[in-house]
Design a protein around this motif. Sequence first.
Motif, PDB file in Angstrom:
ATOM      1  N   ALA A  92      49.873  71.017 -48.177  1.00 53.48           N
ATOM      2  CA  ALA A  92      49.454  70.600 -46.838  1.00 53.48           C
ATOM      3  C   ALA A  92      48.739  69.250 -46.872  1.00 53.48           C
ATOM      4  CB  ALA A  92      48.539  71.668 -46.228  1.00 53.48           C
ATOM      5  N   ARG A  93      47.961  69.020 -47.928  1.00 47.16           N
ATOM      6  CA  ARG A  93      47.195  67.779 -48.006  1.00 47.16           C
ATOM      7  C   ARG A  93      48.002  66.611 -48.532  1.00 47.16           C
ATOM      8  NH1 ARG A  93      41.176  67.326 -50.484  1.00 47.16           N
ATOM      9  NH2 ARG A  93      40.951  68.924 -48.860  1.00 47.16           N
ATOM     10  N   PHE A  94      48.785  66.850 -49.592  1.00 48.99           N
ATOM     11  CA  PHE A  94      49.420  65.732 -50.294  1.00 48.99           C
ATOM     12  C   PHE A  94      50.904  65.571 -49.974  1.00 48.99           C
ATOM     13  CE2 PHE A  94      45.726  66.876 -52.954  1.00 48.99           C
ATOM     14  CZ  PHE A  94      45.057  65.661 -52.919  1.00 48.99           C
ATOM     15  N   ALA A  95      51.481  66.500 -49.235  1.00 47.31           N
ATOM     16  CA  ALA A  95      52.871  66.352 -48.781  1.00 47.31           C
ATOM     17  C   ALA A  95      52.893  66.461 -47.255  1.00 47.31           C
ATOM     18  CB  ALA A  95      53.761  67.420 -49.427  1.00 47.31           C
ATOM     19  N   PRO A  96      52.233  65.530 -46.576  1.00 46.53           N
ATOM     20  CA  PRO A  96      52.012  65.658 -45.133  1.00 46.53           C
ATOM     21  C   PRO A  96      53.262  65.544 -44.279  1.00 46.53           C
ATOM     22  CG  PRO A  96      51.335  63.482 -45.890  1.00 46.53           C
ATOM     23  CD  PRO A  96      51.667  64.276 -47.117  1.00 46.53           C
ATOM     24  N   ASP A  97      54.352  65.021 -44.842  1.00 40.54           N
ATOM     25  CA  ASP A  97      55.555  64.812 -44.036  1.00 40.54           C
ATOM     26  C   ASP A  97      56.428  66.055 -43.898  1.00 40.54           C
ATOM     27  OD1 ASP A  97      54.660  62.241 -43.842  1.00 40.54           O
ATOM     28  OD2 ASP A  97      56.111  61.388 -45.255  1.00 40.54           O
ATOM     29  N   VAL A  98      56.115  67.123 -44.631  1.00 40.78           N
ATOM     30  CA  VAL A  98      56.947  68.324 -44.510  1.00 40.78           C
ATOM     31  C   VAL A  98      56.702  68.992 -43.163  1.00 40.78           C
ATOM     32  CG1 VAL A  98      57.021  68.680 -47.005  1.00 40.78           C
ATOM     33  CG2 VAL A  98      55.285  69.874 -45.639  1.00 40.78           C
ATOM     34  N   GLU A  99      57.679  69.729 -42.698  1.00 40.74           N
ATOM     35  CA  GLU A  99      57.566  70.412 -41.413  1.00 40.74           C
ATOM     36  C   GLU A  99      56.937  71.797 -41.550  1.00 40.74           C
ATOM     37  OE1 GLU A  99      61.252  70.394 -39.245  1.00 40.74           O
ATOM     38  OE2 GLU A  99      61.763  68.382 -39.970  1.00 40.74           O
ATOM     39  N   GLU A 100      57.105  72.418 -42.727  1.00 40.91           N
ATOM     40  CA  GLU A 100      56.564  73.759 -42.910  1.00 40.91           C
ATOM     41  C   GLU A 100      56.299  74.034 -44.377  1.00 40.91           C
ATOM     42  OE1 GLU A 100      59.317  76.847 -41.878  1.00 40.91           O
ATOM     43  OE2 GLU A 100      60.823  76.169 -43.317  1.00 40.91           O
ATOM     44  N   ILE A 101      55.339  74.942 -44.593  1.00 37.18           N
ATOM     45  CA  ILE A 101      55.042  75.475 -45.918  1.00 37.18           C
ATOM     46  C   ILE A 101      55.140  76.990 -45.793  1.00 37.18           C
ATOM     47  CG2 ILE A 101      53.310  75.680 -47.747  1.00 37.18           C
ATOM     48  CD1 ILE A 101      52.059  73.059 -46.464  1.00 37.18           C
ATOM     49  N   VAL A 102      55.966  77.602 -46.629  1.00 35.66           N
ATOM     50  CA  VAL A 102      56.231  79.036 -46.512  1.00 35.66           C
ATOM     51  C   VAL A 102      55.821  79.734 -47.800  1.00 35.66           C
ATOM     52  CG1 VAL A 102      57.902  80.799 -45.840  1.00 35.66           C
ATOM     53  CG2 VAL A 102      58.248  78.417 -45.119  1.00 35.66           C
ATOM     54  N   ILE A 103      54.816  80.589 -47.722  1.00 33.45           N
ATOM     55  CA  ILE A 103      54.458  81.450 -48.844  1.00 33.45           C
ATOM     56  C   ILE A 103      55.280  82.726 -48.698  1.00 33.45           C
ATOM     57  CG2 ILE A 103      52.638  82.776 -49.972  1.00 33.45           C
ATOM     58  CD1 ILE A 103      50.616  80.762 -48.866  1.00 33.45           C
ATOM     59  N   VAL A 104      56.112  83.019 -49.689  1.00 35.65           N
ATOM     60  CA  VAL A 104      56.965  84.210 -49.639  1.00 35.65           C
ATOM     61  C   VAL A 104      56.395  85.234 -50.611  1.00 35.65           C
ATOM     62  CG1 VAL A 104      59.312  85.091 -49.855  1.00 35.65           C
ATOM     63  CG2 VAL A 104      58.931  82.724 -49.124  1.00 35.65           C
ATOM     64  N   SER A 105      56.067  86.414 -50.096  1.00 33.13           N
ATOM     65  CA  SER A 105      55.294  87.376 -50.872  1.00 33.13           C
ATOM     66  C   SER A 105      55.706  88.800 -50.548  1.00 33.13           C
ATOM     67  CB  SER A 105      53.798  87.180 -50.560  1.00 33.13           C
ATOM     68  OG  SER A 105      53.003  88.103 -51.276  1.00 33.13           O
ATOM     69  N   ASP A 106      55.239  89.723 -51.395  1.00 25.18           N
ATOM     70  CA  ASP A 106      55.353  91.143 -51.080  1.00 25.18           C
ATOM     71  C   ASP A 106      54.099  91.638 -50.367  1.00 25.18           C
ATOM     72  OD1 ASP A 106      53.861  90.657 -53.440  1.00 25.18           O
ATOM     73  OD2 ASP A 106      54.051  92.755 -54.043  1.00 25.18           O
ATOM     74  N   ARG A 107      53.113  90.749 -50.216  1.00 20.41           N
ATOM     75  CA  ARG A 107      51.851  91.110 -49.596  1.00 20.41           C
ATOM     76  C   ARG A 107      51.856  90.701 -48.121  1.00 20.41           C
ATOM     77  NH1 ARG A 107      50.376  94.773 -52.626  1.00 20.41           N
ATOM     78  NH2 ARG A 107      48.390  94.722 -51.487  1.00 20.41           N
ATOM     79  N   PRO A 108      51.194  91.460 -47.245  1.00 25.11           N
ATOM     80  CA  PRO A 108      51.157  91.104 -45.822  1.00 25.11           C
ATOM     81  C   PRO A 108      50.350  89.835 -45.572  1.00 25.11           C
ATOM     82  CG  PRO A 108      49.718  92.984 -46.269  1.00 25.11           C
ATOM     83  CD  PRO A 108      50.487  92.730 -47.531  1.00 25.11           C
ATOM     84  N   ALA A 109      50.676  89.151 -44.500  1.00 25.10           N
ATOM     85  CA  ALA A 109      50.040  87.863 -44.194  1.00 25.10           C
ATOM     86  C   ALA A 109      48.531  87.991 -44.051  1.00 25.10           C
ATOM     87  CB  ALA A 109      50.650  87.282 -42.917  1.00 25.10           C
ATOM     88  N   ILE A 110      48.048  89.129 -43.552  1.00 22.11           N
ATOM     89  CA  ILE A 110      46.622  89.294 -43.314  1.00 22.11           C
ATOM     90  C   ILE A 110      45.815  89.163 -44.606  1.00 22.11           C
ATOM     91  CG2 ILE A 110      46.628  91.816 -43.566  1.00 22.11           C
ATOM     92  CD1 ILE A 110      44.615  91.890 -41.204  1.00 22.11           C
ATOM     93  N   GLU A 111      46.410  89.495 -45.751  1.00 21.97           N
ATOM     94  CA  GLU A 111      45.695  89.415 -47.024  1.00 21.97           C
ATOM     95  C   GLU A 111      45.452  87.976 -47.472  1.00 21.97           C
ATOM     96  OE1 GLU A 111      47.273  91.814 -50.148  1.00 21.97           O
ATOM     97  OE2 GLU A 111      47.403  93.630 -48.902  1.00 21.97           O
ATOM     98  N   PHE A 112      46.168  87.031 -46.879  1.00 25.91           N
ATOM     99  CA  PHE A 112      46.013  85.632 -47.264  1.00 25.91           C
ATOM    100  C   PHE A 112      44.901  84.937 -46.480  1.00 25.91           C
ATOM    101  CE2 PHE A 112      50.090  86.732 -48.925  1.00 25.91           C
ATOM    102  CZ  PHE A 112      50.268  85.923 -50.038  1.00 25.91           C
TER     103      PHE A 112
END
Length: 306
Positions: free
Chosen positions: A56-76
């Motif tokens: 997010a800080r050093f690749a500002p031109d990307v449109e999205e960052i996707v964390i793909v996990s077996d854990r629910p989003a709330i845990e992040f």
Amino acid sequence: MFKFLNAKYRHITARHNIPYQEPAVGSAAVPVTSIVIPCAGADYIEEGLLSATFAARFAPDVEEIVIVSDRPAIEFGELPPKTRVATLELTQREEGYRYKQIYLSRLIKLNAPLQARTDGILMIDSDLNLLQMPRFKIEEHHIYSSFRQGKMIAKLDKAPAEKVPAYYKDTVRPYIVDHVNGAFLAASRKTWRRICPLWLTLFKDTWELMDDSQPPTDQLPLAALLDMLDIKTVNLGDWMNWPVSKKIGGVASVIPKPVVGAHGGFPLSEWQKYLVSPESELLFKGQDYTRKVRYLTDAEKLTASE
């Protein structure tokens, strides 16, 4: 000598480990617009969040960052800008399998690129931090990476013949010393849609046949499928996937400015210093540390956490 005269061998090697060159003006190449970070297990949430923070800080031109996990989003918890969590429910290996956690992490990785929504998709391991915006362009039917040394077919060297899938005998890339490093892989969305289903099939087939005397690797089936799909492999150079522990582990050092992707580097707390100032001296553990803590059996991992 025969293999050098073989037309298939010559064809594959001509499309393998190609130095990156700027795409021709007017070509259909696209920039990196999605960063995908596979992150399996609660133990790796902190690591995945750190990788997303760097993106997010050093690749500002990307449109999205996707964390793909077996854990629910709330845990992040609170996510960095442009970041979302895609949670997958995947079938685990049987109870007696010694590397269930590693196997699951590989399944998540093999499904991860398809969770992106844009056309230029870069997948990085959760222990890789981007220190610059990746500026290369992505063309169809190509995969972009850095390269490492070591024949992938060596993973099957000690296996009984009946345990080795027959399709490896007809491939070329698993037998070549240099191979793409799976910690940093970029391709177009269309190309990932070709790669991922076959990657998943070959991975499952290979490690169903093989015993669990070693951690299941995703890079062996990747090498084979690149042959099967006739994908060109492009070498972006070492700065894209720079091995931190190998290069500066054990010695307080400043990360060189040309580094784009910094792979590894433990403890994670040292990276907080970089976020404060890229000029900070960082002291990381040596290169033997990663294998000790990341390639444990489930039983070893449980003991190590006690």
